[in-house]
Scaffold this active site. Sequence first.
Site, mmCIF file in Angstrom:
data_model
loop_
_atom_site.group_PDB
_atom_site.id
_atom_site.type_symbol
_atom_site.label_atom_id
_atom_site.label_comp_id
_atom_site.label_asym_id
_atom_site.label_seq_id
_atom_site.Cartn_x
_atom_site.Cartn_y
_atom_site.Cartn_z
ATOM 1 C CB CYS A 53 41.564 37.147 46.926
ATOM 2 S SG CYS A 53 41.806 38.927 46.796
ATOM 3 C CG ASN A 54 40.287 33.459 48.975
ATOM 4 O OD1 ASN A 54 41.492 33.279 49.035
ATOM 5 N ND2 ASN A 54 39.646 34.242 49.831
ATOM 6 N NE ARG A 55 34.561 31.430 45.989
ATOM 7 C CZ ARG A 55 34.472 30.153 46.370
ATOM 8 N NH1 ARG A 55 34.230 29.216 45.479
ATOM 9 N NH2 ARG A 55 34.602 29.822 47.633
ATOM 10 C CD GLU A 117 33.978 36.798 52.279
ATOM 11 O OE1 GLU A 117 33.753 38.011 52.206
ATOM 12 O OE2 GLU A 117 34.059 36.054 51.301
ATOM 13 C CD GLN A 123 34.826 39.719 46.397
ATOM 14 O OE1 GLN A 123 34.557 38.563 46.741
ATOM 15 N NE2 GLN A 123 36.017 40.244 46.587
ATOM 16 N N GLY A 193 46.856 50.881 48.450
ATOM 17 C CA GLY A 193 45.693 50.520 47.645
ATOM 18 C C GLY A 193 44.412 50.785 48.398
ATOM 19 N N GLY A 195 41.125 49.848 47.061
ATOM 20 C CA GLY A 195 39.957 49.158 46.538
ATOM 21 C C GLY A 195 39.100 48.726 47.710
#
Length: 436
Positions: A53-55, A117, A123, A193, A195
């Site tokens: 989401c951020n990179r 986090e 990920q 969702g 996920g």
Amino acid sequence: MQAAYLTLGFSHKLLPLDTREKLVFEPEALLEFLARFRQEHPSVHEIMALCTCNRVEFYLYTHAPDQIAPPLLKALAHTKQVDLKALQTSLEFHTQEHAIHHVFCVVSSLDSLVVGETQITGQFKEAFKLCLQAGLCAKHLSRLAHFALKCAAGVRNATAISSQAVSIASVAVKQAAEILQTEIAPKRAMVVGMGEMGQLVCKHLLAKGFEVALYNRNTQRALDFAKSLDNPNLQVQPLSALAQGINAYAFLFCATSAPYSVISTTMVQPCTFRRWWFDLAVPRDIEPPQEPNIWLYSVDDLQGVVARNLEQRQKDTRHAYQVVGRFSVQFAQWLQSLEVDPLIKDLRELAKQAALKELRRAIKKGYLPQEHEECVARILHNAFNTFLHHPSATLKKNAHKPESDMLGECLKSLFNLGKESMFINRYKCEFSEEGF
């Protein structure tokens, strides 16, 4: 040019959300993009990508670290129909020692929107596994990935940064809990969702005492997840009831992997109560609502909450950077030690070829009978092995020390081994613990 590690990409720090979400790849499309780029640029030996989401970042091992960024940006801009200039001005670019340190910081969650986090580590692991199975990664990126994951574990074990930190999911839930301190609303929420992000939201909501309705395209998968949690406050609803749900709940958390908005303005009906919606997906799941009683939070909107957490964790963050610095130095030293064995092998091969050359010349000129060639070759082999034993042992003994640079380069220069420099002792000066 000497092969080196290279990282280039975009994160929440420089690239706005509306542009970041355009760069998101489906797994198959990502592998196709990476494979095509590597095929078109032979100097790229290995490549992988991390998309969250951020990179969106690319990690490469290449012989052209200074030339590969422009064509990669051009290919990315063309594939995703994004303005090339916007990518160029928002690019984060690192090579060799700085690239190694950057990857270690990313995987250890020191470069995340929410520092500490743990989601980013998983990920990264999945991204590496995906690219490895596709044959895009080999020994060099594997070394980097394995050491980065080891570094992340070292940060978690040496600090309380992960236990104190929260994910984007828990930041959103915390924001909802804070809203309930000043607003009168039922402690009920719907999650769209399931996920990794959706599952985390459900767990955090249940931990805060919320009643949760989970909407998911695959109902059976949602039922299996609810069964695994065994919490009566979690109920599963069919996705067909989504339009009804968004107009019945005060709190909505949306985190699907859909490439389009799953909640449109046409689905929204006027309500007498206030609503707080959290869009945790990239690309975004929710079209900006027109209703005045709906407050919409995106991923970027949560940075205020994150900032307060960062202040509380400043001491642990400093310690975490020291841990990353140590692992960065250890990795650099390990890479350097790997270069000692090939140097010793080249030196021994040089001595062997010189001895055999003189042996063949002696036989040709009649100084030595042909039938003695094998015995003399064995004697010469033992002689140069004995002669090179001490230099070899010294090189191995000092592989991790500053003087190894000088010793290695002197040997290559004196014996004309013709290898490019791979010694990177200067790395320690920049990223050792003393630097933080």
